[in-house]
Scaffold this active site. Structure first.
Site, PDB file in Angstrom:
ATOM      1  N   ASP A  95       0.072 -58.905 -28.707  1.00 49.01           N
ATOM      2  CA  ASP A  95       0.768 -58.160 -28.022  1.00 49.01           C
ATOM      3  C   ASP A  95       1.120 -58.813 -26.357  1.00 49.01           C
ATOM      4  O   ASP A  95      -0.050 -58.489 -25.856  1.00 49.01           O
ATOM      5  CB  ASP A  95       0.873 -56.880 -28.479  1.00 49.01           C
ATOM      6  CG  ASP A  95       1.839 -55.370 -27.781  1.00 49.01           C
ATOM      7  OD1 ASP A  95       2.980 -55.838 -28.148  1.00 49.01           O
ATOM      8  OD2 ASP A  95       1.588 -55.321 -26.671  1.00 49.01           O
ATOM      9  N   LYS A 113      12.449 -52.299 -37.052  1.00 52.24           N
ATOM     10  CA  LYS A 113      13.517 -52.599 -35.677  1.00 52.24           C
ATOM     11  C   LYS A 113      14.795 -51.973 -36.542  1.00 52.24           C
ATOM     12  O   LYS A 113      15.317 -53.478 -36.172  1.00 52.24           O
ATOM     13  CB  LYS A 113      13.039 -52.845 -34.554  1.00 52.24           C
ATOM     14  CG  LYS A 113      11.870 -51.796 -33.779  1.00 52.24           C
ATOM     15  CD  LYS A 113      11.766 -52.145 -32.379  1.00 52.24           C
ATOM     16  CE  LYS A 113      10.726 -52.464 -31.982  1.00 52.24           C
ATOM     17  NZ  LYS A 113      10.379 -53.564 -30.744  1.00 52.24           N
ATOM     18  N   LYS A 120      -1.879 -50.548 -35.010  1.00 53.49           N
ATOM     19  CA  LYS A 120      -1.000 -50.360 -33.974  1.00 53.49           C
ATOM     20  C   LYS A 120      -2.118 -49.558 -32.898  1.00 53.49           C
ATOM     21  O   LYS A 120      -3.040 -49.039 -33.330  1.00 53.49           O
ATOM     22  CB  LYS A 120       0.437 -50.067 -33.745  1.00 53.49           C
ATOM     23  CG  LYS A 120       1.084 -50.733 -34.746  1.00 53.49           C
ATOM     24  CD  LYS A 120       2.800 -50.993 -34.454  1.00 53.49           C
ATOM     25  CE  LYS A 120       3.120 -52.185 -33.716  1.00 53.49           C
ATOM     26  NZ  LYS A 120       4.958 -52.090 -33.624  1.00 53.49           N
ATOM     27  N   ARG A 173      36.638 -51.828 -45.607  1.00 54.48           N
ATOM     28  CA  ARG A 173      35.550 -51.632 -44.428  1.00 54.48           C
ATOM     29  C   ARG A 173      34.138 -51.793 -45.332  1.00 54.48           C
ATOM     30  O   ARG A 173      33.702 -52.324 -44.423  1.00 54.48           O
ATOM     31  CB  ARG A 173      36.246 -50.160 -43.892  1.00 54.48           C
ATOM     32  CG  ARG A 173      35.454 -49.840 -42.495  1.00 54.48           C
ATOM     33  CD  ARG A 173      35.293 -51.012 -41.456  1.00 54.48           C
ATOM     34  NE  ARG A 173      36.464 -52.017 -41.265  1.00 54.48           N
ATOM     35  CZ  ARG A 173      36.057 -52.864 -40.162  1.00 54.48           C
ATOM     36  NH1 ARG A 173      35.056 -53.711 -40.668  1.00 54.48           N
ATOM     37  NH2 ARG A 173      37.688 -53.301 -40.518  1.00 54.48           N
ATOM     38  N   GLU A 186      -3.040 -54.906 -34.008  1.00 54.26           N
ATOM     39  CA  GLU A 186      -2.302 -55.078 -32.239  1.00 54.26           C
ATOM     40  C   GLU A 186      -3.981 -55.221 -31.783  1.00 54.26           C
ATOM     41  O   GLU A 186      -4.497 -54.512 -31.611  1.00 54.26           O
ATOM     42  CB  GLU A 186      -1.418 -53.802 -32.286  1.00 54.26           C
ATOM     43  CG  GLU A 186      -0.868 -54.394 -31.202  1.00 54.26           C
ATOM     44  CD  GLU A 186       0.213 -53.519 -30.787  1.00 54.26           C
ATOM     45  OE1 GLU A 186       1.099 -53.994 -30.421  1.00 54.26           O
ATOM     46  OE2 GLU A 186       0.121 -52.602 -30.905  1.00 54.26           O
TER      47      GLU A 186
END
Length: 291
Positions: free
Chosen positions: A228, A141, A173, A106, A204
């Site tokens: 962005d 992410k 950012k 698994r 950004e």
């Protein structure tokens, strides 16, 4: 793609630790079913069956799982990482102690399926973009404690990696800018500290006005600008303003359904996409015991 050494610089020690942690989560005090049903010295063979077409990724990690359980396990693969595989294709056979194969099944499949799904999506997006001047890159992410494998999968699919974490690149950012008191204040802080940190710096921007401010004050300081959620009209204007002086990265709102819109874009080096990892499904793969 299979001729590329995707594992150059790969942190095998970190991979071993992550796999051992995952095996501990799954096996716990022991595989009580196999201990009841399978003789201790039993040996078996199992084939790796791909149930849908895609890009295979993570075979070396798959192998490592079983080797950490039992180093005597044998492997015979007919495909390599980065190969395109077809539905109902057998891509390898493993042989070893039956209990060991069942203990690792698994965990090994979870990793192989997940990595192959990410590689498949990445490859599909690159194909749809069809623009060799732009690199498709991932983001942070990622699944907690699985980033090492997910970023490897992006590379196997033909993409590239953004920073590995918060420690290996400066990325200013919107929240950093807000907390610092604006773009000029953020750039001033960077100017005072960049030499000490000695890392590449990216910032950004959310609109043309912010871009103007960075271009006016960030020369020799900023290595890359992240655009962005720019519209195509804004992107064209931004490219003309920059004139190729600073690397551009497109971010936000780009997905598989609209990636082809960027096919003719020039003077943009990167498109970053969180969906490569947070929205990729797993490729359907099974491990079937054979006589």
């Amino acid at each position: 793609m299979s001729g590329v050494n995707y594992y150059r610089g790969f942190d095998y020690e970190k991979a071993r630790k992550l796999i051992l942690q995952t095996l501990k989560e799954d096996i716990g005090i022991g595989d009580i079913t196999s201990e009841i049903m399978i003789d201790k010295g039993s040996r078996s063979s199992a084939e790796i069956l791909v149930k849908e077409t895609g890009i295979i990724a993570g075979l070396k990690i798959f192998q490592l799982v079983f080797e950490l359980i039992d180093h005597k396990t044998k492997f015979q693969f007919t495909s390599k990482d980065g190969d395109k595989v077809k539905r109902n294709e057998v891509i390898g056979v493993i042989r070893g102690n039956t209990r060991s194969l069942l203990a690792g099944e698994r965990t090994a499949l979870n990793i192989l399926q997940r990595m192959s799904g990410i590689a498949t999506l990445t490859n599909r997006i690159i194909t749809k973009l069809n623009n060799r001047t732009i690199q498709i890159i991932d983001t942070r992410k990622t699944t907690p404690n699985f980033r090492l494998f997910e970023k490897l999968a992006v590379r196997i699919g033909g993409g590239s990696n953004h920073r590995a974490g918060l420690y290996d690149m400066i990325l200013i950012k919107d929240n950093h800018i807000e907390a610092a008191g604006g773009i000029s204040a953020a750039l001033n802080r960077l100017r005072k500290n960049k030499a000490r940190i000695n890392k590449k710096a990216e910032i950004e921007v959310k609109n043309i006005e912010e871009l103007k401010e960075v271009l006016a004050n960030g020369k020799g300081l900023i290595d890359r600008i992240m655009l962005d959620n720019f519209s195509m009209e804004e992107l064209v204007k931004a490219v003309k303003m920059n004139r190729g002086n600073i690397e551009f990265e497109i971010s936000g709102g780009v997905n598989e359904s609209n990636i082809a819109n960027y096919r003719n874009v020039r003077n943009v080096e990167y498109i970053s996409m969180g969906s490569l990892t947070h929205s990729a499904g797993s490729l359907d793969i099974s491990l079937n015991f054979i006589t």
